[in-house]
Design a protein around this motif. Structure first.
Motif, mmCIF file in Angstrom:
data_model
loop_
_atom_site.group_PDB
_atom_site.id
_atom_site.type_symbol
_atom_site.label_atom_id
_atom_site.label_comp_id
_atom_site.label_asym_id
_atom_site.label_seq_id
_atom_site.Cartn_x
_atom_site.Cartn_y
_atom_site.Cartn_z
ATOM 1 N N PRO A 107 103.749 55.061 21.959
ATOM 2 C CA PRO A 107 102.301 55.236 22.150
ATOM 3 C C PRO A 107 101.488 55.239 20.856
ATOM 4 C CG PRO A 107 103.357 57.365 22.195
ATOM 5 C CD PRO A 107 104.466 56.345 21.994
ATOM 6 N N TRP A 108 102.155 55.079 19.697
ATOM 7 C CA TRP A 108 101.438 55.157 18.425
ATOM 8 C C TRP A 108 100.397 54.053 18.286
ATOM 9 C CZ3 TRP A 108 102.326 59.719 16.818
ATOM 10 C CH2 TRP A 108 103.579 60.308 16.973
ATOM 11 N N SER A 109 100.600 52.942 18.938
ATOM 12 C CA SER A 109 99.692 51.813 18.781
ATOM 13 C C SER A 109 98.293 52.116 19.291
ATOM 14 C CB SER A 109 100.245 50.584 19.514
ATOM 15 O OG SER A 109 100.438 50.876 20.894
ATOM 16 N N TRP A 110 98.152 53.070 20.213
ATOM 17 C CA TRP A 110 96.817 53.455 20.679
ATOM 18 C C TRP A 110 96.466 54.907 20.341
ATOM 19 C CZ3 TRP A 110 96.447 57.620 23.862
ATOM 20 C CH2 TRP A 110 97.605 58.006 24.567
ATOM 21 N N LEU A 111 97.485 55.780 20.197
ATOM 22 C CA LEU A 111 97.210 57.193 19.936
ATOM 23 C C LEU A 111 96.649 57.399 18.524
ATOM 24 C CD1 LEU A 111 97.301 60.123 20.798
ATOM 25 C CD2 LEU A 111 99.698 60.219 20.060
ATOM 26 N N LEU A 112 97.265 56.778 17.526
ATOM 27 C CA LEU A 112 96.792 56.961 16.153
ATOM 28 C C LEU A 112 95.389 56.393 15.937
ATOM 29 C CD1 LEU A 112 100.092 56.364 14.142
ATOM 30 C CD2 LEU A 112 98.852 58.515 14.448
ATOM 31 N N PRO A 113 95.060 55.202 16.438
ATOM 32 C CA PRO A 113 93.665 54.747 16.318
ATOM 33 C C PRO A 113 92.670 55.681 17.006
ATOM 34 C CG PRO A 113 95.088 52.908 16.865
ATOM 35 C CD PRO A 113 95.929 54.147 16.974
ATOM 36 N N LEU A 114 93.054 56.224 18.158
ATOM 37 C CA LEU A 114 92.161 57.142 18.864
ATOM 38 C C LEU A 114 91.946 58.418 18.059
ATOM 39 C CD1 LEU A 114 90.551 57.701 21.442
ATOM 40 C CD2 LEU A 114 92.636 58.673 22.443
ATOM 41 N N LEU A 115 93.018 58.954 17.480
ATOM 42 C CA LEU A 115 92.895 60.151 16.654
ATOM 43 C C LEU A 115 92.081 59.874 15.393
ATOM 44 C CD1 LEU A 115 96.525 61.602 16.909
ATOM 45 C CD2 LEU A 115 94.449 62.494 17.990
ATOM 46 N N ALA A 116 92.282 58.700 14.795
ATOM 47 C CA ALA A 116 91.527 58.338 13.594
ATOM 48 C C ALA A 116 90.040 58.211 13.904
ATOM 49 C CB ALA A 116 92.065 57.031 13.014
ATOM 50 N N LEU A 117 89.715 57.607 15.038
ATOM 51 C CA LEU A 117 88.315 57.482 15.446
ATOM 52 C C LEU A 117 87.686 58.853 15.652
ATOM 53 C CD1 LEU A 117 85.936 55.690 16.417
ATOM 54 C CD2 LEU A 117 86.983 55.725 18.688
ATOM 55 N N SER A 118 88.396 59.734 16.323
ATOM 56 C CA SER A 118 87.889 61.093 16.556
ATOM 57 C C SER A 118 87.726 61.849 15.249
ATOM 58 C CB SER A 118 88.839 61.856 17.485
ATOM 59 O OG SER A 118 89.007 61.176 18.705
#
Length: 310
Positions: A107-118
């Motif tokens: 799930p890192w491909s979408w979880l890390l971008p989401l966390l970075a955006l937040s």
């Protein structure tokens, strides 16, 4: 207020890095189709900008060895919250870059971008609230301060992302991101212009008459009343003339918004790649000028006594 150049560079560099990370995160989450090499390269540049901004912030400290104490007031201080959140955001961007380097999948491909955006959005809010929470500086105490920090950061990050895609020879990515960069830059221009109009119309609760108790309508301050400078005159008074402030205002509007927006429109219409890099080169000094004006325009109440040099 006196603009501190360390803070100018900190806010501009970190803001651009946040905007770049937001652009990359949204591109991944919306499946815009960034090339993996460009994504890693852009994330690495964002990390360098964040590190440079963090280093610039240390130059503002009188006792750098005591910097750790800034985190102690996190319950009530927006600056403490920013100090805590910035290293966490830097670590998160580094983790995302390392995950890309190692080829980690879901799930890192979408979880890390989401966390970075937040994290980027939260960091903008904390930074802007350092100034927006100061009720006695009426030029800052308004929600537009938060809007301006966010939109200007997004604009600079989007323009930088377009320039990186142009340098990488990816015209399709440039055109795709450019369709977002232009309206965001125009929105940042509109929000900053609204702030300028608001601040120009502020009727301050205190003035020279109320501060001194002398009700004369012709009361004018001729001097600071000091034979030498002091902490008050150094830290809260910029010393620039009204004409210099007006020229700085025109300069940052031209360099940070008008010319970049024109170059973005040119790049979108012509398909050429060079306008995107030129937009970055033009916008960078404009952002520094904008942030200088942001501090210089703010009128600290103590300047009712120390507003005139001679």
């Amino acid at each position: 207020m006196r603009p501190a150049f360390s803070i100018l560079f900190f806010t501009v560099l970190v803001g651009a890095a946040q905007g770049l990370v937001c652009t990359l995160a949204l591109a991944v989450l919306l499946d815009i189709g960034l090339a993996p090499g460009l994504l890693r390269w852009a994330l690495g540049l964002a990390e360098l900008l964040l590190a440079a901004g963090l280093a610039a912030s240390f130059m503002h400290l009188g006792h750098k060895g005591r910097a750790w104490r800034a985190v102690l007031m996190w319950r009530s201080s927006w600056m403490s919250r920013e100090v805590i959140l910035l290293p966490l955001f830097i670590a998160l961007v580094a983790l995302w870059w390392l995950a890309l380097q190692s080829g980690a999948g879901a799930p890192w491909s979408w979880l890390l971008p989401l966390l970075a955006l937040s994290g980027a959005l939260a960091l903008w809010y904390c930074t802007a609230m350092i100034y927006a929470c100061l009720r006695f500086i009426e030029e800052w105490a308004h929600p537009l301060t938060i809007v301006n920090f966010t939109l200007i950061g997004l604009s600079s990050g989007l323009v930088l992302a377009c320039a990186l895609a142009a340098l990488a020879g990816q015209p399709h990515t440039v055109q795709t991101l450019g369709r977002y960069a232009l309206p965001v830059t125009l929105a940042a221009w509109a929000a900053r212009g609204q702030t300028l109009r608001r601040n120009a119309g502020i009727r301050h609760a205190s003035n020279l008459q109320t501060a001194t108790g002398i009700r004369s309508g012709t009361l004018v301050q001729k001097s600071m009343g000091m034979s030498a400078g002091s902490f008050n005159t150094r830290e809260f008074f910029h010393g620039a003339s009204p004409a210099a402030l007006q020229n700085m205002r025109r300069g940052f509007l031209l360099l940070a918004f008008v010319l970049p927006a024109s170059l973005l429109a040119w790049g979108l219409a012509s398909g050429a790649l060079w306008p995107w890099w030129l937009a970055v080169l033009v916008q960078a000094p404009g952002l520094l000028a904008e942030r200088w004006f942001f501090f210089a325009q703010a009128r600290h109440p103590q300047n009712l006594y120390y507003q005139t040099v001679s």
